[in-house]
Scaffold this motif. Structure first.
Motif, PDB file in Angstrom:
ATOM      1  N   LYS A  64     -25.981 -36.789 -78.476  1.00  0.00           N
ATOM      2  CA  LYS A  64     -25.129 -35.647 -78.130  1.00  0.00           C
ATOM      3  C   LYS A  64     -25.088 -35.456 -76.619  1.00  0.00           C
ATOM      4  O   LYS A  64     -24.028 -35.162 -76.044  1.00  0.00           O
ATOM      5  N   LEU A  65     -26.246 -35.623 -75.968  1.00  0.00           N
ATOM      6  CA  LEU A  65     -26.302 -35.512 -74.510  1.00  0.00           C
ATOM      7  C   LEU A  65     -25.530 -36.651 -73.860  1.00  0.00           C
ATOM      8  O   LEU A  65     -24.770 -36.440 -72.905  1.00  0.00           O
ATOM      9  N   VAL A  66     -25.695 -37.862 -74.379  1.00  0.00           N
ATOM     10  CA  VAL A  66     -25.016 -39.027 -73.810  1.00  0.00           C
ATOM     11  C   VAL A  66     -23.503 -38.851 -73.898  1.00  0.00           C
ATOM     12  O   VAL A  66     -22.765 -39.079 -72.922  1.00  0.00           O
ATOM     13  N   ARG A  67     -23.021 -38.420 -75.071  1.00  0.00           N
ATOM     14  CA  ARG A  67     -21.571 -38.231 -75.241  1.00  0.00           C
ATOM     15  C   ARG A  67     -21.036 -37.134 -74.314  1.00  0.00           C
ATOM     16  O   ARG A  67     -19.949 -37.254 -73.751  1.00  0.00           O
ATOM     17  N   ALA A  68     -21.817 -36.049 -74.162  1.00  0.00           N
ATOM     18  CA  ALA A  68     -21.379 -34.943 -73.310  1.00  0.00           C
ATOM     19  C   ALA A  68     -21.300 -35.378 -71.853  1.00  0.00           C
ATOM     20  O   ALA A  68     -20.340 -35.046 -71.137  1.00  0.00           O
ATOM     21  N   VAL A  69     -22.304 -36.128 -71.379  1.00  0.00           N
ATOM     22  CA  VAL A  69     -22.305 -36.604 -69.999  1.00  0.00           C
ATOM     23  C   VAL A  69     -21.147 -37.576 -69.768  1.00  0.00           C
ATOM     24  O   VAL A  69     -20.452 -37.515 -68.743  1.00  0.00           O
ATOM     25  N   TRP A  70     -20.932 -38.462 -70.742  1.00  0.00           N
ATOM     26  CA  TRP A  70     -19.837 -39.430 -70.627  1.00  0.00           C
ATOM     27  C   TRP A  70     -18.497 -38.686 -70.519  1.00  0.00           C
ATOM     28  O   TRP A  70     -17.658 -39.013 -69.670  1.00  0.00           O
ATOM     29  N   ALA A  71     -18.292 -37.677 -71.367  1.00  0.00           N
ATOM     30  CA  ALA A  71     -17.043 -36.916 -71.342  1.00  0.00           C
ATOM     31  C   ALA A  71     -16.873 -36.188 -70.013  1.00  0.00           C
ATOM     32  O   ALA A  71     -15.755 -36.122 -69.462  1.00  0.00           O
ATOM     33  N   TYR A  72     -17.951 -35.646 -69.478  1.00  0.00           N
ATOM     34  CA  TYR A  72     -17.877 -34.949 -68.189  1.00  0.00           C
ATOM     35  C   TYR A  72     -17.482 -35.919 -67.068  1.00  0.00           C
ATOM     36  O   TYR A  72     -16.596 -35.616 -66.251  1.00  0.00           O
ATOM     37  N   LEU A  73     -18.131 -37.082 -67.026  1.00  0.00           N
ATOM     38  CA  LEU A  73     -17.871 -38.041 -65.957  1.00  0.00           C
ATOM     39  C   LEU A  73     -16.432 -38.561 -65.998  1.00  0.00           C
ATOM     40  O   LEU A  73     -15.838 -38.839 -64.956  1.00  0.00           O
ATOM     41  N   ARG A  74     -15.875 -38.671 -67.175  1.00  0.00           N
ATOM     42  CA  ARG A  74     -14.487 -39.146 -67.301  1.00  0.00           C
ATOM     43  C   ARG A  74     -13.501 -38.164 -66.676  1.00  0.00           C
ATOM     44  O   ARG A  74     -12.390 -38.555 -66.273  1.00  0.00           O
ATOM     45  N   GLU A  75     -13.886 -36.880 -66.612  1.00  0.00           N
ATOM     46  CA  GLU A  75     -12.984 -35.855 -66.069  1.00  0.00           C
ATOM     47  C   GLU A  75     -13.174 -35.603 -64.577  1.00  0.00           C
ATOM     48  O   GLU A  75     -12.457 -34.800 -63.991  1.00  0.00           O
ATOM     49  N   VAL A  76     -14.181 -36.248 -63.981  1.00  0.00           N
ATOM     50  CA  VAL A  76     -14.403 -36.064 -62.540  1.00  0.00           C
ATOM     51  C   VAL A  76     -13.211 -36.651 -61.775  1.00  0.00           C
ATOM     52  O   VAL A  76     -12.832 -37.815 -62.006  1.00  0.00           O
ATOM     53  N   PRO A  77     -12.590 -35.896 -60.856  1.00  0.00           N
ATOM     54  CA  PRO A  77     -11.371 -36.377 -60.178  1.00  0.00           C
ATOM     55  C   PRO A  77     -11.547 -37.701 -59.445  1.00  0.00           C
ATOM     56  O   PRO A  77     -10.625 -38.535 -59.424  1.00  0.00           O
ATOM     57  N   GLU A  78     -12.699 -37.912 -58.821  1.00  0.00           N
ATOM     58  CA  GLU A  78     -12.903 -39.133 -58.024  1.00  0.00           C
ATOM     59  C   GLU A  78     -13.195 -40.368 -58.879  1.00  0.00           C
ATOM     60  O   GLU A  78     -13.172 -41.490 -58.361  1.00  0.00           O
ATOM     61  N   VAL A  79     -13.491 -40.169 -60.175  1.00  0.00           N
ATOM     62  CA  VAL A  79     -13.878 -41.287 -61.048  1.00  0.00           C
ATOM     63  C   VAL A  79     -12.677 -41.777 -61.841  1.00  0.00           C
ATOM     64  O   VAL A  79     -12.020 -40.999 -62.542  1.00  0.00           O
ATOM     65  N   GLU A  80     -12.393 -43.074 -61.719  1.00  0.00           N
ATOM     66  CA  GLU A  80     -11.299 -43.648 -62.486  1.00  0.00           C
ATOM     67  C   GLU A  80     -11.751 -44.099 -63.869  1.00  0.00           C
ATOM     68  O   GLU A  80     -10.995 -43.997 -64.838  1.00  0.00           O
ATOM     69  N   GLN A  81     -12.997 -44.578 -63.958  1.00  0.00           N
ATOM     70  CA  GLN A  81     -13.488 -45.016 -65.269  1.00  0.00           C
ATOM     71  C   GLN A  81     -15.013 -45.059 -65.270  1.00  0.00           C
ATOM     72  O   GLN A  81     -15.631 -45.432 -64.267  1.00  0.00           O
ATOM     73  N   VAL A  82     -15.590 -44.649 -66.407  1.00  0.00           N
ATOM     74  CA  VAL A  82     -17.035 -44.787 -66.614  1.00  0.00           C
ATOM     75  C   VAL A  82     -17.268 -46.192 -67.154  1.00  0.00           C
ATOM     76  O   VAL A  82     -16.852 -46.521 -68.272  1.00  0.00           O
ATOM     77  N   VAL A  83     -17.910 -47.028 -66.343  1.00  0.00           N
ATOM     78  CA  VAL A  83     -18.114 -48.429 -66.723  1.00  0.00           C
ATOM     79  C   VAL A  83     -19.333 -48.585 -67.628  1.00  0.00           C
ATOM     80  O   VAL A  83     -19.312 -49.328 -68.606  1.00  0.00           O
ATOM     81  N   ASP A  84     -20.416 -47.877 -67.322  1.00  0.00           N
ATOM     82  CA  ASP A  84     -21.646 -48.003 -68.104  1.00  0.00           C
ATOM     83  C   ASP A  84     -22.454 -46.724 -67.936  1.00  0.00           C
ATOM     84  O   ASP A  84     -22.396 -46.062 -66.895  1.00  0.00           O
ATOM     85  N   LEU A  85     -23.209 -46.376 -68.979  1.00  0.00           N
ATOM     86  CA  LEU A  85     -24.045 -45.182 -68.937  1.00  0.00           C
ATOM     87  C   LEU A  85     -25.376 -45.524 -69.600  1.00  0.00           C
ATOM     88  O   LEU A  85     -25.437 -45.792 -70.807  1.00  0.00           O
ATOM     89  N   LEU A  86     -26.448 -45.547 -68.804  1.00  0.00           N
ATOM     90  CA  LEU A  86     -27.775 -45.882 -69.298  1.00  0.00           C
ATOM     91  C   LEU A  86     -28.654 -44.634 -69.277  1.00  0.00           C
ATOM     92  O   LEU A  86     -28.707 -43.934 -68.262  1.00  0.00           O
ATOM     93  N   THR A  87     -29.336 -44.360 -70.367  1.00  0.00           N
ATOM     94  CA  THR A  87     -30.262 -43.224 -70.425  1.00  0.00           C
ATOM     95  C   THR A  87     -31.560 -43.668 -71.081  1.00  0.00           C
ATOM     96  O   THR A  87     -31.584 -44.609 -71.876  1.00  0.00           O
ATOM     97  N   MET A  88     -32.639 -42.970 -70.741  1.00  0.00           N
ATOM     98  CA  MET A  88     -33.929 -43.239 -71.366  1.00  0.00           C
ATOM     99  C   MET A  88     -34.761 -41.963 -71.344  1.00  0.00           C
ATOM    100  O   MET A  88     -34.815 -41.264 -70.329  1.00  0.00           O
TER     101      MET A  88
END
Length: 327
Positions: free
Chosen positions: A234-258
């Protein structure tokens, strides 16, 4: 968003301390009753409670040592210490509890028949032990339900996904203790009714099997956390969704969590930024994104943002190898 870590830590400590006090008292009662009645099931249950007492001591060590702040030798902190000591607690359940129960069971089933004496003492001790264990179990259930509600998921899903092994360990061992008491009562009662000590031995073997299963499940949980498990999806999906909406970011290429500890997550995001950004703009964007991520999700302990091109074939192949069809 999850509850603040400090109340959770305090409640976890209360849950463990209550279980420690209950198991220590019960272990003494069961041992005395086992000697008086000659019941293998009661002796197996005494071993079970001794194992649980050692387990609580290990869990208290886990809670204390995992709170140490990060330092030069351990820059990501000591959060995983909780997983190590909780793994030892699972081993303790098997070695101190299951092995002793198996020994008592096999000795009774295949050894010389034993005569039961003063079964009433055994019944009384089992009833008192059940009442005391219910108190500890109820505290563990309350904590599980409260934390599950705070995360918006069922209790079963919480136990499966939780990165706090202390709560799961106490809940599992208290649940196993209540079932074990019922098995011991059945073995004692059937021995009393039939005069055959085999029933006592069978109950002891079942208690050993119960503890072995509980230890295996808990060991598997802590093994996964020690190896380095992904953060809550749930945290990973929420962070991914947030990063996709950041104006300076064109695409989230990879997201690693531990998970690097209870309520502590390491995040590495590989982002394809707008090519029109200058070096200073990119630096300011990374600082702002880092601050916003930490403000929204306090569990994020360390955040790393890496600018990368989405078209890089080697990076893309690594991402595909990790996630496969999920992409």
């Amino acid at each position: 968003m999850v509850a603040s870590p400090e109340p959770v830590k305090s409640e976890s400590r209360l849950t463990v301390l209550l279980a420690l006090a209950v198991n220590l008292a019960i272990a003494v009662m069961k041992a005395v009753a086992g000697v008086i009645t000659g019941s293998a099931a009661l002796l197996a249950e005494a071993g079970h409670s001794v194992a649980d007492t050692f387990t609580e001591g290990l869990l208290l060590t886990a809670l204390r040592r995992s709170k140490r702040p990060a330092d030069r030798r351990h820059p990501f902190g000591y959060g995983k210490d909780r997983y190590f000591w909780s793994l030892l607690a699972a081993v303790s359940i098997f070695v101190s509890g299951a092995v002793f129960a198996f020994y008592e069971g096999f000795s009774t089933v295949f050894g010389e028949p034993t005569e039961q004496t003063s079964p009433g003492v055994g019944y009384a001790v089992l009833a008192i032990a059940f009442a005391l264990e219910s108190v500890s179990w109820a505290q563990a259930v309350r904590q599980v339900r409260r934390e599950a509600r705070s995360e918006g998921r069922s209790a079963i899903a919480f136990l499966r996904m939780s990165d706090d092994p202390t709560v799961k360990t106490v809940f599992m061992e208290d649940s196993a203790a209540l079932v074990g008491l019922l098995l011991a009562f059945a073995g004692l009662g059937l021995h009393h009714l039939t005069g055959s000590s085999v029933w006592d031995g069978v109950a002891s073997l079942l208690i050993g099997l119960l503890l072995a299963v509980a230890a295996f499940v808990l060991a598997g949980t802590n093994r996964g956390l020690l190896i380095g498990r992904q953060a809550d999806p749930k945290l990973v999906r929420a962070v991914w969704a947030y990063l996709r909406e950041v104006p300076e970011v064109e695409q989230v290429v990879d997201l690693l969590t531990m998970a690097v500890g209870t309520d502590r997550v390491l995040l590495c995001a590989r982002l394809d930024f707008d090519d029109g950004l200058g070096a200073a703009d990119l630096e300011r964007a990374c600082v702002r994104i880092d601050a916003e991520l930490r403000a929204r999700w306090p569990d994020l302990d360390e955040v790393f943002l890496e600018p990368v091109p989405r078209t890089d074939p080697e990076l893309r192949s690594r991402v595909l190898a990790r996630y496969g069809n999920l992409l």
